[in-house]
Each structure stands twice: as C-alpha cells, then as structure tokens.
Design a protein around this motif. Structure first.
Motif, PDB file in Angstrom:
ATOM      1  N   ARG A  50       0.853  -1.183   0.000  1.00 20.63           N
ATOM      2  CA  ARG A  50       0.000   0.000   0.000  1.00 20.63           C
ATOM      3  C   ARG A  50       0.893   1.237   0.000  1.00 20.63           C
ATOM      4  NH1 ARG A  50      -2.785   0.179   5.000  1.00 20.63           N
ATOM      5  NH2 ARG A  50      -1.526  -1.590   5.681  1.00 20.63           N
ATOM      6  N   PHE A  51       0.498   2.216  -0.806  1.00 18.31           N
ATOM      7  CA  PHE A  51       1.228   3.476  -0.873  1.00 18.31           C
ATOM      8  C   PHE A  51       0.267   4.613  -0.530  1.00 18.31           C
ATOM      9  CE2 PHE A  51       3.597   0.649  -3.602  1.00 18.31           C
ATOM     10  CZ  PHE A  51       4.926   0.965  -3.334  1.00 18.31           C
ATOM     11  N   TYR A  52       0.725   5.506   0.346  1.00 19.82           N
ATOM     12  CA  TYR A  52      -0.045   6.692   0.717  1.00 19.82           C
ATOM     13  C   TYR A  52       0.710   7.926   0.226  1.00 19.82           C
ATOM     14  CZ  TYR A  52      -2.814   3.676   3.763  1.00 19.82           C
ATOM     15  OH  TYR A  52      -3.640   2.684   4.251  1.00 19.82           O
ATOM     16  N   LEU A  53       0.018   8.754  -0.526  1.00 23.11           N
ATOM     17  CA  LEU A  53       0.582  10.014  -0.996  1.00 23.11           C
ATOM     18  C   LEU A  53      -0.162  11.137  -0.280  1.00 23.11           C
ATOM     19  CD1 LEU A  53       1.000   7.847  -3.367  1.00 23.11           C
ATOM     20  CD2 LEU A  53       1.319   9.820  -4.855  1.00 23.11           C
ATOM     21  N   ASP A  54       0.518  11.813   0.613  1.00 24.90           N
ATOM     22  CA  ASP A  54      -0.097  12.855   1.436  1.00 24.90           C
ATOM     23  C   ASP A  54       0.494  14.212   1.085  1.00 24.90           C
ATOM     24  OD1 ASP A  54      -1.505  10.885   2.855  1.00 24.90           O
ATOM     25  OD2 ASP A  54       0.184  10.594   4.238  1.00 24.90           O
ATOM     26  N   VAL A  55      -0.369  15.162   0.732  1.00 22.57           N
ATOM     27  CA  VAL A  55       0.066  16.544   0.540  1.00 22.57           C
ATOM     28  C   VAL A  55      -0.067  17.253   1.878  1.00 22.57           C
ATOM     29  CG1 VAL A  55      -0.288  18.717  -0.690  1.00 22.57           C
ATOM     30  CG2 VAL A  55      -0.729  16.538  -1.842  1.00 22.57           C
ATOM     31  N   GLN A  57       1.299  20.682   4.546  1.00 16.63           N
ATOM     32  CA  GLN A  57       1.728  22.081   4.536  1.00 16.63           C
ATOM     33  C   GLN A  57       2.149  22.491   5.933  1.00 16.63           C
ATOM     34  OE1 GLN A  57      -0.456  25.273   2.318  1.00 16.63           O
ATOM     35  NE2 GLN A  57      -0.990  25.968   4.376  1.00 16.63           N
ATOM     36  N   ASN A  58       3.262  23.219   6.016  1.00 16.70           N
ATOM     37  CA  ASN A  58       3.701  23.807   7.275  1.00 16.70           C
ATOM     38  C   ASN A  58       4.213  25.210   6.976  1.00 16.70           C
ATOM     39  OD1 ASN A  58       6.397  23.554   6.321  1.00 16.70           O
ATOM     40  ND2 ASN A  58       6.496  21.477   7.118  1.00 16.70           N
ATOM     41  N   ARG A  59       4.873  25.833   7.917  1.00  9.08           N
ATOM     42  CA  ARG A  59       5.296  27.217   7.739  1.00  9.08           C
ATOM     43  C   ARG A  59       6.308  27.389   6.602  1.00  9.08           C
ATOM     44  NH1 ARG A  59      10.292  28.508   9.675  1.00  9.08           N
ATOM     45  NH2 ARG A  59       9.716  30.708   9.551  1.00  9.08           N
ATOM     46  N   ARG A  60       6.964  26.321   6.202  1.00 10.65           N
ATOM     47  CA  ARG A  60       7.931  26.424   5.109  1.00 10.65           C
ATOM     48  C   ARG A  60       7.304  26.134   3.748  1.00 10.65           C
ATOM     49  NH1 ARG A  60      13.336  26.717   6.177  1.00 10.65           N
ATOM     50  NH2 ARG A  60      13.878  26.734   8.386  1.00 10.65           N
ATOM     51  N   GLY A  61       6.047  25.705   3.739  1.00  5.52           N
ATOM     52  CA  GLY A  61       5.390  25.450   2.464  1.00  5.52           C
ATOM     53  C   GLY A  61       4.788  24.065   2.386  1.00  5.52           C
ATOM     54  N   ARG A  62       4.560  23.625   1.171  1.00  5.23           N
ATOM     55  CA  ARG A  62       3.902  22.348   0.917  1.00  5.23           C
ATOM     56  C   ARG A  62       4.916  21.293   0.486  1.00  5.23           C
ATOM     57  NH1 ARG A  62      -1.257  24.540  -2.612  1.00  5.23           N
ATOM     58  NH2 ARG A  62      -2.363  25.523  -0.876  1.00  5.23           N
ATOM     59  N   PHE A  63       4.579  20.047   0.786  1.00  5.69           N
ATOM     60  CA  PHE A  63       5.408  18.928   0.359  1.00  5.69           C
ATOM     61  C   PHE A  63       4.543  17.683   0.307  1.00  5.69           C
ATOM     62  CE2 PHE A  63       5.625  19.142   4.949  1.00  5.69           C
ATOM     63  CZ  PHE A  63       5.529  17.829   5.365  1.00  5.69           C
ATOM     64  N   ILE A  64       5.053  16.633  -0.312  1.00  2.00           N
ATOM     65  CA  ILE A  64       4.343  15.363  -0.414  1.00  2.00           C
ATOM     66  C   ILE A  64       5.116  14.305   0.350  1.00  2.00           C
ATOM     67  CG2 ILE A  64       3.587  13.531  -1.970  1.00  2.00           C
ATOM     68  CD1 ILE A  64       2.980  15.588  -4.056  1.00  2.00           C
ATOM     69  N   LYS A  65       4.423  13.619   1.227  1.00  2.00           N
ATOM     70  CA  LYS A  65       5.006  12.468   1.916  1.00  2.00           C
ATOM     71  C   LYS A  65       4.497  11.206   1.233  1.00  2.00           C
ATOM     72  CE  LYS A  65       3.400  10.925   5.872  1.00  2.00           C
ATOM     73  NZ  LYS A  65       3.109  10.808   7.320  1.00  2.00           N
ATOM     74  N   VAL A  66       5.425  10.370   0.781  1.00  2.00           N
ATOM     75  CA  VAL A  66       5.074   9.106   0.149  1.00  2.00           C
ATOM     76  C   VAL A  66       5.454   7.989   1.111  1.00  2.00           C
ATOM     77  CG1 VAL A  66       5.407   7.589  -1.832  1.00  2.00           C
ATOM     78  CG2 VAL A  66       5.512  10.083  -2.141  1.00  2.00           C
ATOM     79  N   ALA A  67       4.456   7.266   1.584  1.00  2.00           N
ATOM     80  CA  ALA A  67       4.692   6.183   2.544  1.00  2.00           C
ATOM     81  C   ALA A  67       4.363   4.847   1.881  1.00  2.00           C
ATOM     82  CB  ALA A  67       3.837   6.379   3.798  1.00  2.00           C
ATOM     83  N   GLU A  68       5.258   3.888   2.056  1.00  2.00           N
ATOM     84  CA  GLU A  68       5.057   2.526   1.547  1.00  2.00           C
ATOM     85  C   GLU A  68       4.876   1.585   2.739  1.00  2.00           C
ATOM     86  OE1 GLU A  68       7.915  -1.098   0.123  1.00  2.00           O
ATOM     87  OE2 GLU A  68       8.489   0.937  -0.481  1.00  2.00           O
ATOM     88  N   ILE A  69       3.847   0.777   2.700  1.00  2.00           N
ATOM     89  CA  ILE A  69       3.599  -0.207   3.757  1.00  2.00           C
ATOM     90  C   ILE A  69       3.562  -1.578   3.112  1.00  2.00           C
ATOM     91  CG2 ILE A  69       2.039  -0.967   5.592  1.00  2.00           C
ATOM     92  CD1 ILE A  69       1.070   1.875   5.844  1.00  2.00           C
ATOM     93  N   GLY A  70       4.516  -2.439   3.497  1.00  2.00           N
ATOM     94  CA  GLY A  70       4.613  -3.769   2.928  1.00  2.00           C
ATOM     95  C   GLY A  70       3.612  -4.730   3.537  1.00  2.00           C
ATOM     96  N   ALA A  71       3.579  -5.939   2.986  1.00  2.00           N
ATOM     97  CA  ALA A  71       2.654  -6.957   3.477  1.00  2.00           C
ATOM     98  C   ALA A  71       2.934  -7.322   4.923  1.00  2.00           C
ATOM     99  CB  ALA A  71       2.740  -8.202   2.588  1.00  2.00           C
ATOM    100  N   ASP A  72       4.183  -7.169   5.355  1.00  2.00           N
ATOM    101  CA  ASP A  72       4.548  -7.495   6.734  1.00  2.00           C
ATOM    102  C   ASP A  72       4.354  -6.306   7.677  1.00  2.00           C
ATOM    103  OD1 ASP A  72       6.526  -5.885   5.755  1.00  2.00           O
ATOM    104  OD2 ASP A  72       8.204  -7.187   6.318  1.00  2.00           O
ATOM    105  N   GLY A  73       3.820  -5.199   7.162  1.00  2.00           N
ATOM    106  CA  GLY A  73       3.593  -4.028   7.997  1.00  2.00           C
ATOM    107  C   GLY A  73       4.766  -3.078   8.065  1.00  2.00           C
ATOM    108  N   ARG A  74       5.872  -3.427   7.436  1.00  2.00           N
ATOM    109  CA  ARG A  74       7.037  -2.537   7.463  1.00  2.00           C
ATOM    110  C   ARG A  74       6.723  -1.260   6.702  1.00  2.00           C
ATOM    111  NH1 ARG A  74      12.847  -4.732   5.858  1.00  2.00           N
ATOM    112  NH2 ARG A  74      12.490  -5.740   7.871  1.00  2.00           N
ATOM    113  N   ARG A  75       7.132  -0.134   7.265  1.00  2.00           N
ATOM    114  CA  ARG A  75       6.820   1.176   6.696  1.00  2.00           C
ATOM    115  C   ARG A  75       8.102   1.889   6.302  1.00  2.00           C
ATOM    116  NH1 ARG A  75       2.422   4.851   7.664  1.00  2.00           N
ATOM    117  NH2 ARG A  75       3.005   7.016   7.274  1.00  2.00           N
ATOM    118  N   SER A  76       8.099   2.480   5.121  1.00  2.00           N
ATOM    119  CA  SER A  76       9.215   3.321   4.693  1.00  2.00           C
ATOM    120  C   SER A  76       8.626   4.493   3.934  1.00  2.00           C
ATOM    121  CB  SER A  76      10.203   2.543   3.820  1.00  2.00           C
ATOM    122  OG  SER A  76       9.528   1.950   2.724  1.00  2.00           O
ATOM    123  N   GLN A  77       9.367   5.583   3.835  1.00  2.00           N
ATOM    124  CA  GLN A  77       8.796   6.790   3.243  1.00  2.00           C
ATOM    125  C   GLN A  77       9.869   7.746   2.758  1.00  2.00           C
ATOM    126  OE1 GLN A  77       6.374   7.689   6.519  1.00  2.00           O
ATOM    127  NE2 GLN A  77       8.049   8.156   7.897  1.00  2.00           N
TER     128      GLN A  77
END
Length: 278
Positions: A50-55, A57-77
């Motif tokens: 599963r991949f989550y693409l989150d837009v 925003q903070n005081r420095r501006g906007r960015f996208i966080k891309v998170a990958e969650i594997g079948a074993d629950g391991r998360r990387s981003q």
C-alpha cells in the motif's frame, strides 16, 4: 513480490519522518514542533503493498510524503517538495516507457547490480536516486533519498507494474494544488526575535496557498497575540514604520551628544550632553 526493496529502510525512515512530519524537508531536530496541516491524501494498492501520498503544509510550504507499507507491515517513506514531485512525475513517464520496451525477465542478461535504468534528481541539498532494478522477485523502481550533509537515508520500492498508476495519482495531486517554482518558495528567511522590556516579539515567515506572509507575535507572560502581513505589503509596512520613527525622533537641537572615553581595559564609557536650550 512482497519485498521488492531492501530491508534497511525502516529505522532511517522513522528518523527522517521526525524531521519531515514536523515540517522541514531537511531533517533538523531543532525544527520539531512546527504545526502542519494535511491537505489531501491518496492510497494505492499495488500488488501486496500500500502506498499513501499525502500533501502536507507547514510554515515552510507544501510537500508530499510518500509512505510505503509492505505486506509485513514494514513502513518506509520519502518526502518531496512539490517542485521535486513534478520532476519525479516526469521521470516516471520515462521509466514506464522504458519498462514497456523490455522483454520478459531473463536472469542471464541482468547486470550484476540488477540496475536496468538509473536517474538522479538534485534539489538543494537533497539527492534522489531512481533505479529500475530486477531481482528474483521481479522488476521494481527504487527511489532513495539522501541529504548531502550526512542525514539519514530513506527509500521506497514501487513494483514496475504500478508505475503508471503511481504517476497518475501523483499527477492528480500536482494538478489540484498547482504548485510550481512561481508559487512555492523553498527557502524562506529564518525567524527573528526581539525582546523589549517584559515583552517578546517574534517574526516568522511562512507560506500557504495565498502566498508568503510574515506573522508578528507579541508574547507577554501567558498572553499572546499576532498579526499576519502578506509579502506584497512588507515594503509599505516598513515605510509606515519608518515614517513614525522619523516623527518620533527628537529635533536635532534636542538630540543628545554622546562623548565616549575608551578606558585602559577597552571598555567604552559614554556621557550624554544636550546641545539644546537649557
């Protein structure tokens, strides 16, 4: 094909998120605690991942966080400024075309390092390495993010069959928020602090979908109030303050003349004398 990437992304990604989720594209513990807002999110199911693409925003501006969650629950981003995300989207087009031109997997023709095609993106002090690779589980695009000054390394692995779907989701977010080099400023001035009597004044520069602004906050004990000044008004704001400063300045004949005497130890001692009428 549940583990198309390596297994070394977990702990470094968690450390990197501590910096990015608090609002900075460069991991900096001093920046933790910044307020952040989530603007949009998309979820993709590509094979067993599963991949989550989150837009965000903070005081420095906007960015996208891309998170990958594997079948074993391991998360990387990984984290992308919106301008970098646009460049990444363009690379996904090229990688998808190249992948479509490949024949069936053939272990005899795979390079020793497994790399079929590679590109690099450089954004300020961050580098992104894009590697289309092949191993016994299949073909995948590994996206690695590093900081030139020695920050943690973070990476995700997108199954090659899902690159088009990933590109389309990223394109939708970029079109919705329409941020480019003209609307997003990655380098904003650092905040300033002024202490006067028992009050503290804080000058913080940020940006949102309406542009860059300065928030001026007055803090006294448990009391806090602030105003927001758009960037286009800064010069006029400055001119009005300068005008008041000029009017508040005493006449020339009433201004003190300061005589200074340098002592033997280097200390400067000053005395004020008025030249105006007694």
């Amino acid at each position: 094909m549940s583990d198309l990437g390596s297994g070394d992304e977990g702990s470094s990604s968690q450390k990197y998120q501590q910096g990015m989720d608090q609002g900075n594209a460069d991991y900096d513990p001093a920046q933790q605690g910044q307020m952040e807002q989530e603007l949009a999110t998309k979820m993709l199911q590509i094979q067993s991942k599963r991949f989550y693409l989150d837009v965000k925003q903070n005081r420095r501006g906007r960015f996208i966080k891309v998170a990958e969650i594997g079948a074993d629950g391991r998360r990387s981003q990984i984290f992308l400024a919106l301008t970098t995300a646009g460049e990444f989207r363009d690379h996904l087009n090229a990688f998808s075309d190249f992948y479509s031109s490949l024949g069936p997997p053939n272990p005899d023709t795979v390079p020793d390092d497994g790399k079929l095609k590679s590109e690099m993106m450089l954004k300020e002090n961050r580098r992104y390495y894009l590697d289309l690779k092949e191993n016994s589980r299949g073909r995948f695009l590994r996206v690695s993010q590093t900081i030139t000054r020695g920050g943690p390394r973070s990476q995700i692995a997108i199954p090659a069959q899902g690159m088009i779907e990933f590109r389309d989701a990223l394109t939708d977010l970029l079109e919705e928020f329409n941020c480019d080099d003209h609307t997003y400023k990655p380098d904003l001035p650092d905040g300033r602090h002024l202490h006067v009597d028992n009050k503290n004044f804080y000058f913080d520069v940020g940006q949102n979908n309406r542009g860059v602004y300065m928030r001026i906050s007055e803090v006294k004990s448990n009391f806090r109030t602030s105003i927001t000044v758009p960037e286009k008004s800064w010069h006029r704001f400055r001119d009005i303050l300068a005008e008041y400063c000029d009017k508040a300045r005493p006449p020339i004949h009433d201004q003190p003349v300061v005589s200074r005497k340098i002592l033997g130890n280097g200390t400067i001692r000053g005395q004020q004398q008025y030249t105006g009428p007694k």
